[in-house]
Design a protein around this motif. Structure first.
Motif, PDB file in Angstrom:
ATOM      1  N   SER A  37       0.809  -1.224   0.000  1.00  0.00           N
ATOM      2  CA  SER A  37       0.000   0.000   0.000  1.00  0.00           C
ATOM      3  C   SER A  37       0.841   1.271   0.000  1.00  0.00           C
ATOM      4  O   SER A  37       0.513   2.239  -0.708  1.00  0.00           O
ATOM      5  CB  SER A  37      -0.954   0.004   1.198  1.00  0.00           C
ATOM      6  N   LEU A  38       1.926   1.295   0.769  1.00  0.00           N
ATOM      7  CA  LEU A  38       2.706   2.517   0.860  1.00  0.00           C
ATOM      8  C   LEU A  38       3.460   2.807  -0.442  1.00  0.00           C
ATOM      9  O   LEU A  38       3.511   3.954  -0.912  1.00  0.00           O
ATOM     10  CB  LEU A  38       3.683   2.439   2.030  1.00  0.00           C
ATOM     11  N   ASP A  39       4.031   1.783  -1.027  1.00  0.00           N
ATOM     12  CA  ASP A  39       4.696   1.971  -2.319  1.00  0.00           C
ATOM     13  C   ASP A  39       3.688   2.409  -3.386  1.00  0.00           C
ATOM     14  O   ASP A  39       3.980   3.279  -4.211  1.00  0.00           O
ATOM     15  CB  ASP A  39       5.377   0.670  -2.763  1.00  0.00           C
ATOM     16  N   TYR A  40       2.537   1.780  -3.370  1.00  0.00           N
ATOM     17  CA  TYR A  40       1.499   2.144  -4.336  1.00  0.00           C
ATOM     18  C   TYR A  40       1.108   3.608  -4.171  1.00  0.00           C
ATOM     19  O   TYR A  40       0.938   4.342  -5.156  1.00  0.00           O
ATOM     20  CB  TYR A  40       0.274   1.252  -4.125  1.00  0.00           C
ATOM     21  N   TRP A  41       0.980   4.043  -2.928  1.00  0.00           N
ATOM     22  CA  TRP A  41       0.553   5.424  -2.679  1.00  0.00           C
ATOM     23  C   TRP A  41       1.602   6.419  -3.154  1.00  0.00           C
ATOM     24  O   TRP A  41       1.274   7.463  -3.720  1.00  0.00           O
ATOM     25  CB  TRP A  41       0.252   5.629  -1.196  1.00  0.00           C
ATOM     26  N   HIS A  42       2.850   6.108  -2.933  1.00  0.00           N
ATOM     27  CA  HIS A  42       3.926   6.970  -3.413  1.00  0.00           C
ATOM     28  C   HIS A  42       3.816   7.146  -4.930  1.00  0.00           C
ATOM     29  O   HIS A  42       3.924   8.253  -5.462  1.00  0.00           O
ATOM     30  CB  HIS A  42       5.279   6.368  -3.048  1.00  0.00           C
ATOM     31  N   ASP A  43       3.585   6.067  -5.640  1.00  0.00           N
ATOM     32  CA  ASP A  43       3.457   6.137  -7.092  1.00  0.00           C
ATOM     33  C   ASP A  43       2.216   6.915  -7.509  1.00  0.00           C
ATOM     34  O   ASP A  43       2.241   7.671  -8.476  1.00  0.00           O
ATOM     35  CB  ASP A  43       3.394   4.734  -7.681  1.00  0.00           C
ATOM     36  N   ALA A  44       1.115   6.729  -6.780  1.00  0.00           N
ATOM     37  CA  ALA A  44      -0.123   7.430  -7.111  1.00  0.00           C
ATOM     38  C   ALA A  44       0.053   8.942  -6.972  1.00  0.00           C
ATOM     39  O   ALA A  44      -0.401   9.719  -7.819  1.00  0.00           O
ATOM     40  CB  ALA A  44      -1.257   6.950  -6.193  1.00  0.00           C
ATOM     41  N   VAL A  45       0.737   9.361  -5.911  1.00  0.00           N
ATOM     42  CA  VAL A  45       0.979  10.794  -5.703  1.00  0.00           C
ATOM     43  C   VAL A  45       1.888  11.345  -6.791  1.00  0.00           C
ATOM     44  O   VAL A  45       1.664  12.447  -7.324  1.00  0.00           O
ATOM     45  CB  VAL A  45       1.582  11.027  -4.296  1.00  0.00           C
ATOM     46  N   LEU A  46       2.920  10.603  -7.142  1.00  0.00           N
ATOM     47  CA  LEU A  46       3.828  11.048  -8.198  1.00  0.00           C
ATOM     48  C   LEU A  46       3.105  11.160  -9.537  1.00  0.00           C
ATOM     49  O   LEU A  46       3.253  12.147 -10.261  1.00  0.00           O
ATOM     50  CB  LEU A  46       5.003  10.078  -8.319  1.00  0.00           C
ATOM     51  N   ASP A  47       2.307  10.162  -9.875  1.00  0.00           N
ATOM     52  CA  ASP A  47       1.611  10.160 -11.155  1.00  0.00           C
ATOM     53  C   ASP A  47       0.583  11.276 -11.246  1.00  0.00           C
ATOM     54  O   ASP A  47       0.301  11.789 -12.327  1.00  0.00           O
ATOM     55  CB  ASP A  47       0.906   8.819 -11.375  1.00  0.00           C
ATOM     56  N   THR A  48      -0.001  11.667 -10.103  1.00  0.00           N
ATOM     57  CA  THR A  48      -1.106  12.616 -10.111  1.00  0.00           C
ATOM     58  C   THR A  48      -0.667  14.032  -9.788  1.00  0.00           C
ATOM     59  O   THR A  48      -1.159  14.998 -10.390  1.00  0.00           O
ATOM     60  CB  THR A  48      -2.174  12.174  -9.087  1.00  0.00           C
ATOM     61  N   LEU A  49       0.252  14.196  -8.850  1.00  0.00           N
ATOM     62  CA  LEU A  49       0.647  15.525  -8.370  1.00  0.00           C
ATOM     63  C   LEU A  49       2.119  15.780  -8.716  1.00  0.00           C
ATOM     64  O   LEU A  49       2.440  16.156  -9.826  1.00  0.00           O
ATOM     65  CB  LEU A  49       0.381  15.628  -6.871  1.00  0.00           C
ATOM     66  N   VAL A  50       3.008  15.582  -7.755  1.00  0.00           N
ATOM     67  CA  VAL A  50       4.449  15.697  -7.978  1.00  0.00           C
ATOM     68  C   VAL A  50       5.144  14.657  -7.104  1.00  0.00           C
ATOM     69  O   VAL A  50       4.536  14.071  -6.206  1.00  0.00           O
ATOM     70  CB  VAL A  50       4.987  17.105  -7.611  1.00  0.00           C
ATOM     71  N   GLY A  51       6.422  14.454  -7.354  1.00  0.00           N
ATOM     72  CA  GLY A  51       7.178  13.513  -6.564  1.00  0.00           C
ATOM     73  C   GLY A  51       7.383  14.010  -5.143  1.00  0.00           C
ATOM     74  O   GLY A  51       7.756  15.154  -4.917  1.00  0.00           O
ATOM     75  N   MET A  52       7.130  13.133  -4.172  1.00  0.00           N
ATOM     76  CA  MET A  52       7.320  13.455  -2.760  1.00  0.00           C
ATOM     77  C   MET A  52       7.777  12.206  -2.033  1.00  0.00           C
ATOM     78  O   MET A  52       7.432  11.089  -2.421  1.00  0.00           O
ATOM     79  CB  MET A  52       6.018  13.944  -2.114  1.00  0.00           C
ATOM     80  N   ASP A  53       8.527  12.401  -0.956  1.00  0.00           N
ATOM     81  CA  ASP A  53       8.821  11.319  -0.039  1.00  0.00           C
ATOM     82  C   ASP A  53       7.692  11.255   0.986  1.00  0.00           C
ATOM     83  O   ASP A  53       7.254  12.286   1.505  1.00  0.00           O
ATOM     84  CB  ASP A  53      10.151  11.555   0.679  1.00  0.00           C
ATOM     85  N   ILE A  54       7.236  10.033   1.287  1.00  0.00           N
ATOM     86  CA  ILE A  54       6.097   9.846   2.180  1.00  0.00           C
ATOM     87  C   ILE A  54       6.512   8.918   3.311  1.00  0.00           C
ATOM     88  O   ILE A  54       7.101   7.857   3.067  1.00  0.00           O
ATOM     89  CB  ILE A  54       4.893   9.256   1.416  1.00  0.00           C
ATOM     90  N   ALA A  55       6.223   9.306   4.535  1.00  0.00           N
ATOM     91  CA  ALA A  55       6.560   8.492   5.705  1.00  0.00           C
ATOM     92  C   ALA A  55       5.332   8.312   6.574  1.00  0.00           C
ATOM     93  O   ALA A  55       4.516   9.232   6.732  1.00  0.00           O
ATOM     94  CB  ALA A  55       7.683   9.150   6.513  1.00  0.00           C
ATOM     95  N   THR A  56       5.182   7.116   7.152  1.00  0.00           N
ATOM     96  CA  THR A  56       4.045   6.813   8.022  1.00  0.00           C
ATOM     97  C   THR A  56       4.534   6.079   9.260  1.00  0.00           C
ATOM     98  O   THR A  56       5.690   5.642   9.328  1.00  0.00           O
ATOM     99  CB  THR A  56       3.018   5.927   7.287  1.00  0.00           C
ATOM    100  N   ALA A  57       3.645   5.911  10.225  1.00  0.00           N
ATOM    101  CA  ALA A  57       4.010   5.250  11.472  1.00  0.00           C
ATOM    102  C   ALA A  57       4.037   3.735  11.332  1.00  0.00           C
ATOM    103  O   ALA A  57       4.598   3.044  12.183  1.00  0.00           O
ATOM    104  CB  ALA A  57       3.039   5.644  12.581  1.00  0.00           C
ATOM    105  N   GLY A  58       3.424   3.206  10.292  1.00  0.00           N
ATOM    106  CA  GLY A  58       3.392   1.760  10.103  1.00  0.00           C
ATOM    107  C   GLY A  58       3.837   1.384   8.706  1.00  0.00           C
ATOM    108  O   GLY A  58       4.258   2.231   7.919  1.00  0.00           O
ATOM    109  N   ASP A  59       3.721   0.081   8.392  1.00  0.00           N
ATOM    110  CA  ASP A  59       4.163  -0.368   7.079  1.00  0.00           C
ATOM    111  C   ASP A  59       3.003  -0.589   6.118  1.00  0.00           C
ATOM    112  O   ASP A  59       3.183  -1.106   5.017  1.00  0.00           O
ATOM    113  CB  ASP A  59       4.999  -1.651   7.200  1.00  0.00           C
ATOM    114  N   THR A  60       1.783  -0.211   6.532  1.00  0.00           N
ATOM    115  CA  THR A  60       0.637  -0.214   5.625  1.00  0.00           C
ATOM    116  C   THR A  60      -0.015   1.164   5.680  1.00  0.00           C
ATOM    117  O   THR A  60       0.183   1.928   6.632  1.00  0.00           O
ATOM    118  CB  THR A  60      -0.395  -1.290   6.005  1.00  0.00           C
ATOM    119  N   TYR A  61      -0.819   1.461   4.666  1.00  0.00           N
ATOM    120  CA  TYR A  61      -1.376   2.819   4.565  1.00  0.00           C
ATOM    121  C   TYR A  61      -2.729   2.748   3.884  1.00  0.00           C
ATOM    122  O   TYR A  61      -2.888   2.080   2.846  1.00  0.00           O
ATOM    123  CB  TYR A  61      -0.422   3.698   3.746  1.00  0.00           C
TER     124      TYR A  61
END
Length: 343
Positions: A37-61
């Motif tokens: 989920s987290l890797d997928y979300w990173h790609d979704a944000v990049l494809d739609t908005l701009v590239g960003m680093d994303i960090a969360t408290a867990g390993d799912t999102y």
């Protein structure tokens, strides 16, 4: 320990979720296994908005976004769990980020840092983000954020002024922000319901209002909105454009929605050398002409087009059209297609 995604080049893109409609696109982490989920979300944000680093408290999102385009505006609604995002120099170096982000905090909170300033955006606040310079945003709770990507040339703001706008929360307590915030909320919710010509005109009006709001925040006088009457007139016109399809759109209804008397409503339009009803009729005729001219030859159903834009039927539409343009809709359409006359 927080989990952070790596750079986009180090991972493979995943396919987008199928689009729910002709324009809008939805991406959700629930379309992939939780561990992805987290890797997928990173790609979704990049494809739609701009590239960003994303960090969360867990390993799912758990997150989703819906994106649509109206004219020059790209509108993205993000709903997601708590987390942190960073727009880094490395991301900027990839060359994306040609637009200004005007963001509305629809729910939850965000702690924003850019250009040496930091602020907290609460529900209803508006923020300006420059995408060619680093920024950091922390979301301490689940949130909904509306992001409007605007070509920087349309905001007509010098670089120095943009630097003064970032890292600040614009509160909707009064003035133009109080008008802009609910408009952005509604536009994001209803974007897919507007036909393309209407969408383009709405986008232009909203961008004008964003530019005027920015000027107001910078202590400048928004030239196209000279005072309270100008602000109210813009709000009324936007409301009318959103409701052109309603045959019961009358001065009394419009006045009641905006908390003013019918007399005051008529006064607003008199200052523009027109009337409420005339302006509504002109907008409806304009949209009917757009739709008729855009349709394939021989497929126009005048009654359907008329009712789609608030006329009660083809007879009333035909009479109004002839009065305005000197031809019946059928004759006008035939001449336009035969002579190639710009409508």
């Amino acid at each position: 320990m927080p989990t952070a995604t790596g750079s986009h080049e180090e991972r493979r893109r995943r396919p987008a979720v199928p689009s729910p409609g002709p324009r809008a696109r939805v991406l959700t982490t629930r379309s992939v296994p939780p561990r992805q989920s987290l890797d997928y979300w990173h790609d979704a944000v990049l494809d739609t908005l701009v590239g960003m680093d994303i960090a969360t408290a867990g390993d799912t999102y758990d997150a989703a976004l819906r994106t649509d385009r109206l004219g020059d505006l790209q509108i993205t609604t993000v709903e997601a769990d708590p987390g942190r995002v960073r727009r880094t120099p490395r991301s900027i170096a990839r060359g994306d980020g040609h637009e200004i982000f005007v963001a509305l905090q629809s729910s939850g909170r965000a702690h924003v840092e850019q250009d040496g300033r930091s602020t907290e955006m609460r529900t209803g606040d508006i923020g300006f983000f420059e995408t060619v310079r680093p920024f950091r945003t922390t979301f301490p709770e689940r949130f909904r954020l509306r992001i409007f990507a605007v070509p920087r040339r349309l905001l007509q703001l010098p670089e120095a002024d943009l630097r003064r706008l970032t890292g600040r929360a614009v509160h909707p307590g009064g003035g133009l922000p109080a008008l802009l915030a609910p408009l952005l909320e509604r536009l994001a919710d209803t974007s897919e319901s507007y036909a393309t010509p209407t969408a383009e005109r709405l986008a232009g009006s909203v961008i004008d209002l964003m530019a005027a709001t920015a000027a107001e925040q910078l202590g400048e006088e928004p030239g196209e909105l000279p005072g309270a009457d100008g602000i109210l007139l813009r709000r009324v016109r936007t409301y009318i454009r959103w409701h052109l399809s309603d045959p019961d759109l009358t001065p009394s209804v419009i006045a009641a929605v905006h908390g003013i008397s019918v007399r005051s409503l008529h006064r607003l339009f008199r200052s523009e050398d027109t009337t409420v009803c005339r302006w509504i009729r002109e907008q409806r005729l304009h949209e009917c002409r757009r739709e008729l001219a855009a349709g394939p030859s021989g497929t126009a159903d005048l009654g359907q087009v008329a009712r789609r834009w608030g006329f009660t039927g083809s007879a009333g539409f035909g009479k109004a059209f002839r009065q305005a343009f000197g031809l019946s809709p059928t004759d006008w359409l035939e001449r336009t297609r035969t002579e190639g006359t710009p409508w």
